[in-house]
Design a protein around this motif. Structure first.
Motif, PDB file in Angstrom:
ATOM      1  N   GLN A 249       0.828  -1.214   0.000  1.00 33.04           N
ATOM      2  CA  GLN A 249       0.000   0.000   0.000  1.00 33.04           C
ATOM      3  C   GLN A 249       0.860   1.260   0.000  1.00 33.04           C
ATOM      4  OE1 GLN A 249      -3.228  -1.050   3.053  1.00 33.04           O
ATOM      5  NE2 GLN A 249      -4.291  -0.104   1.336  1.00 33.04           N
ATOM      6  N   ARG A 253       0.980   4.144  -2.846  1.00 37.74           N
ATOM      7  CA  ARG A 253       0.721   5.541  -2.478  1.00 37.74           C
ATOM      8  C   ARG A 253       1.863   6.451  -2.948  1.00 37.74           C
ATOM      9  NH1 ARG A 253       1.488   7.438   3.583  1.00 37.74           N
ATOM     10  NH2 ARG A 253       3.618   7.107   2.849  1.00 37.74           N
ATOM     11  N   THR A 262      -6.811   2.624  -5.503  1.00 40.33           N
ATOM     12  CA  THR A 262      -7.668   1.498  -5.119  1.00 40.33           C
ATOM     13  C   THR A 262      -7.608   0.377  -6.157  1.00 40.33           C
ATOM     14  OG1 THR A 262      -9.095   3.112  -4.084  1.00 40.33           O
ATOM     15  CG2 THR A 262      -9.950   0.895  -4.252  1.00 40.33           C
ATOM     16  N   MET A 265      -4.377  -1.471  -5.949  1.00 37.88           N
ATOM     17  CA  MET A 265      -4.400  -2.290  -4.735  1.00 37.88           C
ATOM     18  C   MET A 265      -5.210  -3.583  -4.954  1.00 37.88           C
ATOM     19  SD  MET A 265      -5.965  -1.197  -1.095  1.00 37.88           S
ATOM     20  CE  MET A 265      -7.645  -1.423  -1.607  1.00 37.88           C
ATOM     21  N   ARG A 266      -6.352  -3.433  -5.615  1.00 43.71           N
ATOM     22  CA  ARG A 266      -7.195  -4.609  -5.911  1.00 43.71           C
ATOM     23  C   ARG A 266      -6.467  -5.623  -6.795  1.00 43.71           C
ATOM     24  NH1 ARG A 266     -10.421  -4.641  -2.881  1.00 43.71           N
ATOM     25  NH2 ARG A 266     -12.155  -3.254  -2.594  1.00 43.71           N
ATOM     26  N   SER A 296     -14.619   1.073  -7.105  1.00 42.96           N
ATOM     27  CA  SER A 296     -13.772  -0.047  -7.513  1.00 42.96           C
ATOM     28  C   SER A 296     -14.610  -1.247  -7.957  1.00 42.96           C
ATOM     29  CB  SER A 296     -12.872  -0.460  -6.357  1.00 42.96           C
ATOM     30  OG  SER A 296     -13.674  -0.811  -5.255  1.00 42.96           O
ATOM     31  N   SER A 301     -13.890  -1.442 -13.644  1.00 42.65           N
ATOM     32  CA  SER A 301     -12.930  -1.706 -12.559  1.00 42.65           C
ATOM     33  C   SER A 301     -12.780  -3.206 -12.339  1.00 42.65           C
ATOM     34  CB  SER A 301     -13.388  -1.056 -11.256  1.00 42.65           C
ATOM     35  OG  SER A 301     -13.426   0.337 -11.400  1.00 42.65           O
ATOM     36  N   THR A 305      -9.408  -5.337 -12.717  1.00 43.02           N
ATOM     37  CA  THR A 305      -8.942  -6.117 -11.566  1.00 43.02           C
ATOM     38  C   THR A 305      -8.744  -7.578 -11.950  1.00 43.02           C
ATOM     39  OG1 THR A 305     -10.140  -4.673 -10.062  1.00 43.02           O
ATOM     40  CG2 THR A 305      -9.491  -6.801  -9.188  1.00 43.02           C
ATOM     41  N   CYS A 346      -8.678  -1.288   3.006  1.00 41.74           N
ATOM     42  CA  CYS A 346      -9.273  -0.558   1.883  1.00 41.74           C
ATOM     43  C   CYS A 346      -9.598   0.877   2.245  1.00 41.74           C
ATOM     44  CB  CYS A 346     -10.600  -1.187   1.473  1.00 41.74           C
ATOM     45  SG  CYS A 346     -10.422  -2.786   0.844  1.00 41.74           S
ATOM     46  N   THR A 347      -9.761   1.154   3.525  1.00 43.81           N
ATOM     47  CA  THR A 347     -10.161   2.507   3.901  1.00 43.81           C
ATOM     48  C   THR A 347      -8.936   3.415   4.111  1.00 43.81           C
ATOM     49  OG1 THR A 347     -10.341   1.721   6.177  1.00 43.81           O
ATOM     50  CG2 THR A 347     -12.373   1.844   4.918  1.00 43.81           C
ATOM     51  N   VAL A 350      -7.519   6.360   0.605  1.00 45.51           N
ATOM     52  CA  VAL A 350      -8.603   6.327  -0.380  1.00 45.51           C
ATOM     53  C   VAL A 350      -8.521   7.572  -1.253  1.00 45.51           C
ATOM     54  CG1 VAL A 350     -11.099   6.190  -0.711  1.00 45.51           C
ATOM     55  CG2 VAL A 350     -10.042   5.088   1.256  1.00 45.51           C
ATOM     56  N   PRO A 354     -11.562   8.696  -7.235  1.00 40.64           N
ATOM     57  CA  PRO A 354     -11.115   7.451  -7.875  1.00 40.64           C
ATOM     58  C   PRO A 354     -11.603   7.381  -9.313  1.00 40.64           C
ATOM     59  CG  PRO A 354     -12.944   7.028  -6.372  1.00 40.64           C
ATOM     60  CD  PRO A 354     -12.572   8.465  -6.188  1.00 40.64           C
TER      61      PRO A 354
END
Ligand code: ATP
Ligand code: MG
Length: 389
Positions: A249, A253, A262, A265-266, A296, A301, A305, A346-347, A350, A354
């Motif tokens: 993460q 970032r 996001t 990350m997924r 997402s 998305s 993913t 996930c939070t 953020v 997005p």
């Protein structure tokens, strides 16, 4: 409480040659679920499974409650045992069915004779026992078409079994008869429901959680473990893989455009899950995604993913509304735990805006700033395993 439980298998009967292995799996799953409640004997005959206590201290009430959670069971009947003579059958029917018969207007008797040596034939048992019950319960009339109560008499080798209730079981097919799936389990409302649904269709579950310590707390981890435990009451033991996700993460970032955080990350989650699934013999991934629920989870998305893996991803909630998913969560008993206010990875970080229509080339270009494979490999190597039950 009843002397024994008689369980009817649902779709098992439809499965032809597989039926025996399905039934064996179901009996094993029952055995596992009943362990906490004492020692029970479990056997099957003519598409009925019989659960009888093997010791006086066995908790039949507990056994009854837990049987309602075992997939593959269509109906559950608490039943009573009578000696194999007509007098005792009448005695037990009068005594044990009284609560139901006293409050009904219509009834019928249905008899089945697995032991053909029993001197009375089924229609005779129905007629004579019906007469005895009419004598004893003056409120009753016979209605063979649409009775309020059906008194069932099942004559078997050892005993006669009598019951009048048929309560709804969990339905579905026994967990483990459709193979194994790896559930991406967050601390939210959706993913435990998704896992429950796929276990109900016969998947044995393992679960994976991405955990960003110290941004997500020990309590958040405990919450995920508790959710896995709640799902395991239905699915059987769940092996939970906890993947350290902080480095990934932070790398995203620090190196990627904010609007892609996001989605990238997924993609990491999906790739890591694929590797863990292959290691543990799971042939599908399961997520709690629902189409359009958040940025997402737009169609685009999801496509971006999914493209990191060839593995099938099941999204059983994709066509459901949040309200329906919440109803399921309450019904299966995960809701209260899911709404505890601990953060999920996930939070973190953020994006304010997005990208809801991510373009594959742009995402792939953004990922070039990262050592994608190296980060994935390191996370997999540091993954810890907990067996939850
Ligand atoms: P949920 O209620 O299941 O958390 P959600 O509506 O919050 O879902 P997202 O947070 O976007 O949606 O997550 C979508 C799906 O991705 C989840 O249902 C879950 O399958 C998976 N997922 C999200 N976060 C994690 C995590 N930390 N560990 C494992 N899987 C996760
Ligand atoms: Mg979530």
């Amino acid at each position: 409480m009843a002397d024994l439980l008689m369980l009817k298998c649902g779709e098992l009967v439809l499965k032809g040659n597989n039926r025996k292995s399905f039934e064996d799996k179901l009996k094993n799953n029952l055995k596992w679920a009943l362990k906490k409640y004492g020692r029970f004997e479990i056997w099957s005959a003519q598409s009925t499974i019989y659960v009888t206590p093997k010791e006086s201290g066995a908790d039949m009430e507990g056994a009854f409650e837990v049987s309602k959670k075992v997939f593959g069971v269509a109906t559950i009947s608490p039943a009573y045992r009578a000696e194999k003579n007509f007098e005792d059958i009448c005695r037990v029917a009068k005594e044990k069915m009284a609560a139901r018969l006293e409050n009904a207007e219509t009834f019928k008797v249905e008899a089945k004779r697995a032991d053909k040596k029993f001197p009375m034939k089924s229609p005779e048992i129905c007629a004579l026992l019906g007469g005895v019950l009419l004598e004893s319960f003056k409120n009753l009339k016979v209605d063979v078409i649409n009775p309020q109560v059906t008194v069932n008499v099942d004559i078997r080798e050892e005993y006669a079994y009598i019951y009048c209730e048929k309560l709804q079981g969990a339905g579905g097919v026994p967990s483990g008869t459709s193979g194994k799936g790896l559930l991406l389990l967050s601390g939210g409302i959706d993913s435990p429901v998704a896992g429950w649904m796929m276990a109900r269709r016969g998947l044995k579950l393992e679960a994976v959680n991405f955990f960003s310590y110290p941004y997500t707390s020990e309590r958040a981890k405990e919450k995920v473990i508790e959710l896995a435990r709640l799902v395991s009451e239905y699915s059987g033991r769940i092996r939970l893989h906890i993947v350290p996700f902080t480095d990934i993460q932070l790398a995203i970032r620090d190196n990627c455009p904010e609007e892609y955080l996001t989605i990238i990350m997924r993609r990491f989650m999906t790739k890591i899950s694929e590797i863990i699934a292959k290691q543990c013999g799971a042939s599908v991934l399961i997520t709690g995604e629902s189409l359009g629920q958040v940025a997402s989870q737009t169609l685009q998305s999801m496509v971006v993913t999914s493209s990191v893996t060839d593995m099938l991803i099941l999204r059983p909630l994709s066509g459901m509304d949040k309200i329906e998913i919440m109803d399921y969560a309450r019904k299966i008993g995960t809701y209260e735990t899911s709404v505890l206010p601990y953060e999920d990875c996930c939070t973190l970080f953020v994006p304010k805006h997005p990208d809801t229509k991510p373009r594959m080339e742009r995402i792939e270009l953004a990922e070039k700033k990262l050592d994608f494979d190296g980060l994935v490999k390191a996370a997999v190597e540091e993954t810890k395993v907990i067996d939850v039950s």
